[in-house]
Design a protein around this motif. Structure first.
Motif, short mmCIF file in Angstrom:
data_model
loop_
_atom_site.label_atom_id
_atom_site.label_comp_id
_atom_site.label_asym_id
_atom_site.label_seq_id
_atom_site.Cartn_x
_atom_site.Cartn_y
_atom_site.Cartn_z
N ALA A 160 0.86 -1.19 0.00
CA ALA A 160 0.00 0.00 0.00
C ALA A 160 0.90 1.24 0.00
CB ALA A 160 -0.91 0.00 1.21
N HIS A 161 0.46 2.30 -0.66
CA HIS A 161 1.38 3.42 -0.90
C HIS A 161 0.62 4.73 -1.00
CE1 HIS A 161 5.03 5.25 -2.72
NE2 HIS A 161 4.18 5.89 -3.52
N ASN A 162 1.11 5.75 -0.30
CA ASN A 162 0.67 7.14 -0.50
C ASN A 162 1.65 7.83 -1.43
OD1 ASN A 162 -1.65 7.25 1.01
ND2 ASN A 162 -0.75 8.34 2.75
N GLU A 163 1.15 8.40 -2.51
CA GLU A 163 1.99 9.17 -3.42
C GLU A 163 1.85 10.64 -3.06
OE1 GLU A 163 4.78 9.98 -6.07
OE2 GLU A 163 4.12 7.93 -5.61
N ASP A 164 2.94 11.22 -2.53
CA ASP A 164 2.94 12.61 -2.08
C ASP A 164 3.77 13.46 -3.03
OD1 ASP A 164 1.56 11.57 0.06
OD2 ASP A 164 3.22 11.72 1.48
N GLY A 165 3.18 14.53 -3.54
CA GLY A 165 3.88 15.41 -4.46
C GLY A 165 3.43 16.85 -4.29
N LEU A 166 3.79 17.68 -5.24
CA LEU A 166 3.45 19.10 -5.16
C LEU A 166 1.93 19.29 -5.11
CD1 LEU A 166 5.97 20.51 -7.78
CD2 LEU A 166 5.96 21.01 -5.33
N PRO A 167 1.43 20.07 -4.14
CA PRO A 167 -0.02 20.27 -4.02
C PRO A 167 -0.66 20.80 -5.29
CG PRO A 167 1.12 21.12 -2.09
CD PRO A 167 2.18 20.76 -3.08
N GLN A 168 0.06 21.65 -6.02
CA GLN A 168 -0.53 22.25 -7.22
C GLN A 168 -0.72 21.25 -8.36
OE1 GLN A 168 2.34 23.12 -5.67
NE2 GLN A 168 3.75 24.18 -7.06
N LEU A 169 -0.18 20.03 -8.20
CA LEU A 169 -0.36 19.02 -9.24
C LEU A 169 -1.59 18.14 -8.99
CD1 LEU A 169 3.30 17.91 -10.00
CD2 LEU A 169 1.88 19.60 -11.17
N ARG A 170 -2.32 18.40 -7.90
CA ARG A 170 -3.55 17.65 -7.68
C ARG A 170 -4.50 17.88 -8.87
NH1 ARG A 170 -5.32 15.39 -3.28
NH2 ARG A 170 -3.95 16.61 -1.93
N GLY A 171 -5.01 16.80 -9.42
CA GLY A 171 -5.88 16.90 -10.57
C GLY A 171 -5.15 16.95 -11.89
N HIS A 172 -3.80 16.94 -11.86
CA HIS A 172 -3.03 17.01 -13.10
C HIS A 172 -2.18 15.76 -13.33
CE1 HIS A 172 -4.12 21.20 -13.76
NE2 HIS A 172 -3.83 21.45 -12.49
N CYS A 173 -2.41 14.72 -12.55
CA CYS A 173 -1.64 13.47 -12.69
C CYS A 173 -2.52 12.42 -13.36
CB CYS A 173 -1.17 12.99 -11.32
SG CYS A 173 -0.11 14.18 -10.46
N ALA A 174 -1.93 11.28 -13.67
CA ALA A 174 -2.66 10.27 -14.43
C ALA A 174 -2.24 8.87 -14.05
CB ALA A 174 -2.44 10.48 -15.93
N ILE A 175 -3.09 7.92 -14.38
CA ILE A 175 -2.73 6.50 -14.38
C ILE A 175 -2.48 6.12 -15.83
CG2 ILE A 175 -3.46 4.16 -13.88
CD1 ILE A 175 -2.91 5.79 -11.38
N LEU A 176 -1.24 5.77 -16.12
CA LEU A 176 -0.82 5.45 -17.48
C LEU A 176 -0.85 3.94 -17.71
CD1 LEU A 176 0.65 5.95 -20.23
CD2 LEU A 176 2.81 5.85 -18.93
N ASP A 177 -1.52 3.53 -18.78
CA ASP A 177 -1.40 2.16 -19.29
C ASP A 177 -0.51 2.24 -20.53
OD1 ASP A 177 -3.24 0.75 -17.51
OD2 ASP A 177 -4.79 1.96 -18.46
N ALA A 178 0.70 1.71 -20.42
CA ALA A 178 1.68 1.82 -21.50
C ALA A 178 1.93 0.47 -22.14
CB ALA A 178 2.99 2.40 -20.97
N ARG A 179 1.95 0.46 -23.47
CA ARG A 179 2.27 -0.74 -24.23
C ARG A 179 3.40 -0.40 -25.21
NH1 ARG A 179 -0.25 -1.90 -20.60
NH2 ARG A 179 -2.20 -3.09 -20.40
N PRO A 180 4.64 -0.37 -24.72
CA PRO A 180 5.76 0.03 -25.57
C PRO A 180 6.15 -1.05 -26.57
CG PRO A 180 6.55 -0.55 -23.38
CD PRO A 180 5.05 -0.63 -23.33
#
Length: 343
Positions: free
Chosen positions: A114-134
């Motif tokens: 289990a994991h909390n991802e903590d980053g810059l507050p101003q990036l709330r709503g600007h992140c994504a879950i990426l499904d990548a198929r390289p």
């Protein structure tokens, strides 16, 4: 605000370009004006900056092409974007970003991370879950920040390898392989041992704590990886990790321990001690959302957080004999995940 679900496939450059298009507005609005961004951009033509670029171009060409595509999508110079992805590889006068807290436990069905991802507050709503198929390398699903390549947050790849990353703050960082490049390499690892080997490579620059688990195994591993040494811990009892080195084997590594990191580490250890036994997803989420300490909580949402970090997402990975079930929560108050899947 819910997380964006992003689907990208193709060459390394094409995937990077798609990430750049996704993050362009947020980077120009929220990141490029930062003193930290400007400080890093100034390192591009220093001996350290040139050495780090050469390291990546020589041994990690595919990831370099990902960065080139990212820069093109962002419409920014590649040197600036590369150095932003080296933001934990310099001792900076400015606050770093990307904090995080991780929990580990075996379960009756296998294991749990289990994991909390903590980053810059101003990036709330600007992140994504990426499904990548390289085209080259393994497919994966990862939390991604605008302006960054994957591999330094939380992810699971097509081999059922779960990877989490926590920021570590050494006081001395040599020029070397950027830590985010090594984190990206774990997403192409076919096993826990291969992931450990990827982050233990000599010649690294910055430090990270990496957590690994894999489908079909109850094994859980925490790796504190620094330029001065690497400590690998097989986890057999419920445990947690915040943003500083805790291994006795790395006592000689000078580091900065923030008040938040010390408080979160202490709180999760207290919660695990006073309520022993294996973690469930529900109990893990309660720990990740703990706000008992009003000044330095585990779940961080204060506008004046002393490390300038907020919890942007909480992730649960239930790792079983034949599948990994994952759930991501972008809002503390919700019982249902914002994004979920099974691999």
């Amino acid at each position: 605000m819910p997380l964006t679900r992003l689907h990208l496939e193709g060459s390394a450059y094409q995937i990077g370009y798609g990430l750049g298009l996704f993050g362009r507005d947020a980077v120009h609005t929220h990141l490029r004006p930062l003193p930290l961004w400007r400080f890093l951009a100034e390192q591009a033509h220093t001996s350290a900056g040139r050495h780090m670029r050469q390291c990546v171009q020589l041994d990690y060409l595919g990831y370099w092409q990902e960065i080139e595509g990212l820069a093109a999508g962002l419409q920014l110079p590649v040197d600036e974007v590369f150095l932003w992805n080296c933001r934990g590889d310099f001792v900076s006068p400015h606050n770093g970003v990307d904090g995080c807290t991780t929990l580990f436990s075996q379960t009756p069905e296998g294991s749990l991370i289990a994991h909390n991802e903590d980053g810059l507050p101003q990036l709330r709503g600007h992140c994504a879950i990426l499904d990548a198929r390289p085209e080259t390398g393994l497919a994966f699903t990862s939390f991604v920040y605008p302006g960054s390549i994957p591999g330094h947050t939380f992810a699971v790849n097509e081999k059922g390898l779960v990877a989490t990353v926590n920021n570590i703050r050494p006081k001395r960082i040599p020029a070397g392989i950027p830590r985010q490049i090594l984190g990206r390499a774990t997403l192409d690892a076919e096993s826990i041992d291969a992931a450990i080997e990827a982050v233990s490579r000599p010649g690294r620059a910055g430090a990270f704590h990496h957590g690994f688990g894999q489908v079909g195994s109850t094994r859980l591993v925490g790796v504190e990886a620094t330029a001065q040494g690497v400590s690998v811990t097989d986890i057999s009892q419920p445990a947690g990790h915040a943003n500083h080195l805790v291994s006795i084997a790395l006592d000689q590594v000078a580091q900065r321990i923030t008040g938040s990191s010390a408080a979160r580490q202490g709180r999760i250890e207290q919660l695990l001690k006073h309520s022993p036994g294996q973690l469930t997803p529900e109990r893990s989420l309660r720990i990740l959302r703990d706000e008992t300490d009003p000044q330095l909580p585990v779940y961080r949402c204060s506008a004046d957080d002393p490390d300038d970090e907020n919890t942007l997402a909480s992730a649960l990975f239930s790792i079983g004999a034949s599948a990994v079930e994952w759930r991501v929560y972008a809002r503390r108050e919700t019982a249902s995940p914002d994004v979920a899947g099974t691999l």
